[in-house]
Design an enzyme around this catalytic site. Structure first.
Site, PDB file in Angstrom:
ATOM      1  CG  ASP A  67      -0.267  -0.250   2.542  1.00  0.00           C
ATOM      2  OD1 ASP A  67       0.983  -0.310   2.571  1.00  0.00           O
ATOM      3  OD2 ASP A  67      -0.961  -0.389   3.557  1.00  0.00           O
ATOM      4  CG  ASN A 136      -8.766   1.229  11.405  1.00  0.00           C
ATOM      5  OD1 ASN A 136      -7.833   0.454  11.204  1.00  0.00           O
ATOM      6  ND2 ASN A 136      -9.133   2.152  10.532  1.00  0.00           N
ATOM      7  CG  HIS A 138      -5.888  -0.279   8.527  1.00  0.00           C
ATOM      8  ND1 HIS A 138      -5.712   1.082   8.403  1.00  0.00           N
ATOM      9  CD2 HIS A 138      -4.674  -0.746   8.938  1.00  0.00           C
ATOM     10  CE1 HIS A 138      -4.467   1.393   8.699  1.00  0.00           C
ATOM     11  NE2 HIS A 138      -3.823   0.310   9.039  1.00  0.00           N
ATOM     12  CD  GLU A 143      -8.419   2.930   6.798  1.00  0.00           C
ATOM     13  OE1 GLU A 143      -8.432   2.079   7.712  1.00  0.00           O
ATOM     14  OE2 GLU A 143      -7.738   3.964   6.851  1.00  0.00           O
TER      15      GLU A 143
HETATM   16  C1  F6R Z   1       1.325  -0.588   6.137  1.00  0.00           C
HETATM   17  C2  F6R Z   1       0.098  -1.373   6.348  1.00  0.00           C
HETATM   18  C3  F6R Z   1      -0.760  -1.124   7.526  1.00  0.00           C
HETATM   19  C4  F6R Z   1      -0.031  -1.430   8.826  1.00  0.00           C
HETATM   20  C5  F6R Z   1      -0.898  -1.143  10.042  1.00  0.00           C
HETATM   21  C6  F6R Z   1      -0.135  -1.334  11.329  1.00  0.00           C
HETATM   22  O1  F6R Z   1       1.925  -0.953   4.920  1.00  0.00           O
HETATM   23  O2  F6R Z   1      -0.196  -2.219   5.569  1.00  0.00           O
HETATM   24  O3  F6R Z   1      -1.932  -1.877   7.440  1.00  0.00           O
HETATM   25  O4  F6R Z   1       0.339  -2.775   8.819  1.00  0.00           O
HETATM   26  O5  F6R Z   1      -1.380   0.168   9.995  1.00  0.00           O
HETATM   27  O6  F6R Z   1       0.881  -0.389  11.401  1.00  0.00           O
HETATM   28  P1  F6R Z   1       2.036  -0.526  12.481  1.00  0.00           P
HETATM   29  O7  F6R Z   1       2.752  -1.770  12.190  1.00  0.00           O
HETATM   30  O8  F6R Z   1       2.902   0.700  12.279  1.00  0.00           O
HETATM   31  O9  F6R Z   1       1.373  -0.553  13.800  1.00  0.00           O
END
Ligand code: F6R
Length: 239
Positions: A67, A136, A138, A143
């Site tokens: 992403d 959340n 995701h 989302e």
């Molecule tokens: C980033 C991604 C997001 C993260 C998620 C957790 O490429 O795919 O879904 O995995 O927001 O982020 P962290 O690991 O920073 O808590």
């Protein structure tokens, strides 16, 4: 689903890197897809070390970036491109032709989505993905309530995600959208590891994997994956 609980994130990173390296060694030419963010960074660092020690050949497989935030690129510290190049692709010496990532600075996000769709198709789908979980629920930038699609998605970012974005960037950003591989495509990956570390992930881990499958909690959709391995440290496994 298999759940692996490790004492701390360092051990989780080392063990998961060994699993990924084994998959790389046994599956040359396949497509791997890793989340950026804080969670997998220790694991990616361990993979770089395994590469340097000659224990794996990270140039024997291909990569799809999961992403990106729309509006930022490699030069913006905190973008997925910067985080992944500086901590993984670059430090492991992976050849650019092995990698396809989203260009967050694109003027045409739909074309960007289509080029990633083509890359995934060209490599026979995603073979192995390592995902993190947002507060959340995701995954990638899927989302809550992002519809399932066979194509990559441009999504409006949730307020929880926009708040969390501040931890990555060293300058204020005006972000509102992201581009992501859709959760339906991720579900089709042959192997899936989902990692969550730390006490602040305990509640969303519980909601995602002890509760019902709920499109409002995208990580819970991954309960449907046949080979899902959930990797937690003791703090994230608290609930
Ligand atoms: C980033 C991604 C997001 C993260 C998620 C957790 O490429 O795919 O879904 O995995 O927001 O982020 P962290 O690991 O920073 O808590």
């Amino acid at each position: 689903m298999e759940t692996k609980i490790y004492k701390n994130p360092v051990i989780a990173a080392k063990e998961t890197a060994l699993t990924v390296a084994k998959a790389v060694n046994e599956n040359p030419g396949k497509l791997f897809c890793f989340a950026a963010g804080d969670t997998p960074m220790g694991m990616l660092g361990e993979l770089v070390e395994l590469q340097k020690a000659g224990k794996t050949d990270l140039n024997s497989v291909y990569y799809a970036g999961l992403d990106e935030w729309l509006g930022v690129g490699y030069k913006d510290k905190g973008s997925c491109a910067q985080v992944m190049w500086d901590n993984f692709y670059g430090s492991a010496g992976i050849l650019p032709e092995r990698i396809n990532i989203f260009d967050g600075l694109t003027g045409d996000p739909l074309a960007e989505a289509r080029q990633m769709d083509a890359w995934i198709k060209q490599h026979g789908g995603i073979f192995f993905t390592v995902l993190g979980i947002g507060l959340n629920g995701h995954i990638g930038f899927n989302e809550p309530n992002t519809p399932g699609s066979d194509s990559c998605s441009v999504v409006l970012l949730d307020n929880v995600t926009l708040e969390a974005s501040k931890k990555y960037f060293d300058t204020p950003q005006t972000l509102s959208k992201g581009i992501t591989i859709n959760w339906k495509t991720l579900l089709e990956a042959k192997e899936m590891v989902m990692m969550a570390m730390g006490e602040n992930k305990a509640s969303i881990v519980e909601q995602s994997f002890k509760g019902p499958i709920d499109p409002g909690v995208p990580a819970s959709l991954m309960q449907r994956h046949k080979n899902l391995v959930l990797v937690l440290d003791e703090a994230a496994a608290k609930e």
